[in-house]
Design an enzyme around this catalytic site. Structure first.
Site: not given
Ligand code: ADP
Ligand code: ZN
Ligand code: MG
Length: 641
Positions: A225, A227-228, A442-443, A446, A519
């Site tokens: 997603t 994070k890195t 469902h959501e 709620h 729930d």
């Molecule tokens: P994580 O560390 O959460 O597992 P990464 O940061 O390593 O994920 O993400 C892997 C690749 O996915 C990144 O190098 C990028 O190319 C792509 N990516 C992931 N999230 C995004 C985002 N929000 N916007 C743009 N690129 C993203």
């Molecule tokens: Zn629920």
């Molecule tokens: Mg990562």
């Protein structure tokens, strides 16, 4: 270009410094090693000596001499070395005694007819020392080098001589060159990280006023997603160096290595402050210590070192530690305490708009045909994360090349969606349209029940983006103010809201799904507590039926009543549950049109914020009061269906 050269220079000087450090350490280690071997040899030689030699008193020596049991005596300046005749009580040990300056010694020796001489020539003494110490030392030394050297290489490091300073896996960048613009979506995460950027950018502004900034923030979210990427973007935005290390790198073959690495990392970081230290997969070291099946001392040591480093370094030093994990629930509580990773930044799966933005970011360098509709791709990929989407764009570009095109067309993208989604396991939760519809109703169920009841917290957010912790969607309510007491009405309304999800499924689809298990569990517990702990039922008045013993261990309530009473409790609890369930259904039946409207909107946008949701509710009711008569007739009609 210029920038690049700078970067390289910086890296080189970094490396040089590391090498210097490493050499210094190498020497230190060698000295320790030589010292240890020397001590071993000393002990060894002493033991050998005591096996073959024995010290005697001078009078004992004289007695031996008189009884004619001595073969030979060697006289040196401080001792007499005595070889007894064969068959004496000393066996074939060599005896020695201190030389006490006996003037008559020579006469006595002559009288006893014993051979005597002065000390051995000097060089043989040196030879003896050499044989006893220097040669074994050299052998040990070379053996050690060969053995440890090999092992070190196998581990991919520079041998044991440099252990602790093994920085091979430490990934350092003086300038990541990544900014928040490269991270699409994730607006909430970026917002909470912006303060850290600001702090790193100008620490003085904060320290002048005496403010302490968080030392650490934990990025939490499913893999891929971003994070890195976000951590790097924080460093890039603030123009500070970025140190990163993965949690699993810490846990190594040698005990104590992980702790040494942590120490090392923080030392380097402090020298380079302001900077970011990023620890990826922090759960590899930060796993909770209490419920580990097999305790892992190495990991524990590393964790302890990390904790003490985080506490230890100067809060004004402008070193911010970012950690990333997709399993926050396994982390040790100690890591999450104030002053450590006390901030939590959720990096969740992107919603529709987020996905479209990510696709846009990644398609920047790719030649796209004008007909390409990224929005359609985003709509087709609920549940996909940034890494998937980046991969899709690349996959589409590859396909375009294979097909001999100069540009990516929509068909390439659609095809790559199939490839990537099919390749992913089901557990990654990419929902079918039908499931998505169920979850949406469902959501909204709620949320709508919460909005229609009086004693409830306002709805903050509704989403059907599958979430980290296993739910398919969620409705978030936030209280307007901190509450310490909950009234009976509030508890009942809360239970009704919990049943709102299932009730909506019943009202809309006339069928029910497994999606309400959590729930039900929570609602039942709440209803039960009302009866057994809070004295809120008429049947049992204020009788305590359960008590929470061991409040600090597992906190599970213990029943203290008879079996018959217990059966009655179940009955009373069930009545509360039935009442709330019915109330939820009634409310949603009455507002079925609204339920539909909002659900459709949610299906379209995947996330609704509280304000938007409430304005839909208010608008509907305004309409309703104008066309009261009409409204009533439609809701009648609905019921008949
Ligand atoms: P994580 O560390 O959460 O597992 P990464 O940061 O390593 O994920 O993400 C892997 C690749 O996915 C990144 O190098 C990028 O190319 C792509 N990516 C992931 N999230 C995004 C985002 N929000 N916007 C743009 N690129 C993203
Ligand atoms: Zn629920
Ligand atoms: Mg990562």
């Amino acid at each position: 270009m210029n920038n690049n050269i700078n970067k390289n220079n910086n890296k080189n000087s970094n490396n040089k410094k590391n090498n210097d450090d490493q050499n210094k350490n190498k020497w230190k280690f060698n000295l320790i090693y030589v010292g240890i071997v020397l001590v071993i040899l000393l002990i060894f030689n002493n033991v050998r000596e005591s096996m073959y030699t024995e010290k005697i008193r001078y009078d004992e020596f004289l007695a031996l001499l008189n009884s004619n049991k001595i073969e030979e005596v060697k006289i040196s300046s401080d001792r007499l070395v005595i070889t007894p005749k064969e068959g004496s009580e000393y066996g074939n040990k060599t005896l020695y005694t201190a030389y006490i300056g006996d003037e008559k010694l020579v006469d006595r020796l002559d009288a006893a007819d014993v051979k005597y001489s002065g000390p051995d020539a000097n060089n043989s003494f040196i030879l003896e020392i050499l044989l006893a110490y220097a040669v074994p030392l050299l052998i040990f030394f070379f053996l050690g080098r060969i053995m440890f050297g090999r092992m070190g290489k196998k581990m991919g490091g520079g041998g044991v001589m440099s252990f602790g300073k093994n920085t091979a896996k430490l990934y350092a960048e003086s300038e990541t060159g990544i900014t928040f613009k490269d991270v699409a979506g994730q607006e909430e995460a970026k917002e909470s990280l912006r303060e850290i950027v600001d702090f790193l950018h100008d620490p003085k502004r904060y320290t002048d006023i005496g403010a302490k900034l968080p030392k650490g923030a934990l990025l939490v979210g499913p893999p891929g997603t971003g994070k890195t990427l976000l951590a790097k973007a924080v460093a890039g935005e603030a123009h500070v160096p970025f140190f990163s290390l993965s949690g699993s790198d810490f846990v190594e073959m040698f005990v104590g290595m992980g702790a040494a690495r942590v120490r090392d990392l923080f030392k380097q970081a402090e020298e380079k402050s302001p900077c970011i230290v990023f620890i990826d997969e922090i759960d590899a070291i930060g796993k909770s210590r209490d419920n580990a099946i097999s305790s892992n001392d190495e990991r524990e040591q590393t964790l302890n070192q990390l904790l003490s480093e985080m506490d230890g370094f100067d809060a004004t030093k402008a070193v911010v530690i970012l950690g990333a994990t997709n399993r926050p629930e396994v982390l040790d509580k100690a890591l999450l305490r104030p002053g450590r990773f006390d901030r939590r930044v959720i990096v969740d799966r992107p919603d529709l708009k987020g996905r479209e933005d990510i696709l846009k970011v990644h398609s920047k360098g790719v030649k796209m045909d004008n007909s390409v509709d990224l929005g359609a791709i985003a709509r087709a990929t609920p549940g996909a994360v940034g890494a998937d989407l980046a991969n899709m764009i690349n996959e589409a570009a590859l396909r375009a090349v294979r097909e001999g095109r100069k540009m990516v067309v929509q068909e390439d993208l659609e095809e790559s969606v199939e490839v990537i989604l099919a390749g992913k396991e089901k557990k990654d939760r990419i929902m079918s349209p039908k499931e998505k519809r169920t979850v949406a109703f469902h959501e909204v169920g709620h949320a709508l029940v919460a909005a229609l009841l009086k004693n409830t917290d306002p709805v903050h957010k509704i989403t059907i983006v599958p979430r980290t912790m296993g739910s398919l969607g969620y409705t978030m309510q936030l209280p307007e103010e901190d509450k310490y007491l909950v009234s009976k009405e509030e508890m009942l309304d809360q239970i009704t809201v919990m049943f709102g999800g299932r009730a909506a499924e019943e009202v809309e689809f006339n069928s029910i799904s497994t999606g309400a298990s959590n729930d039900i569990e929570r609602a039942t517990q709440a209803a039960r507590n009302m009866v057994t702990i809070y004295g809120m039922s008429e049947e049992f008045d204020m009788m305590a039926l359960e008590s929470v013993s061991n409040r600090y261990l597992d906190g599970r309530p213990v029943r203290n009543c008879s079996d018959e009473t217990s059966a009655k409790i179940d009955e009373v609890t069930l009545n509360i549950i039935k009442g709330c369930h019915k109330k939820a259904i009634d409310l949603l039946e009455e507002n079925r049109v609204l339920l539909n409207e909002i659900s459709e909107r949610l299906l379209e946008k995947e996330t609704l914020l509280g304000e938007e949701f409430m304005s839909m509710v208010r608008e509907y009711h305004k309409r309703g009061s104008l066309e009261l008569a009409f409204d009533e007739s439609t809701s009648e009609a609905n019921k008949e269906e």
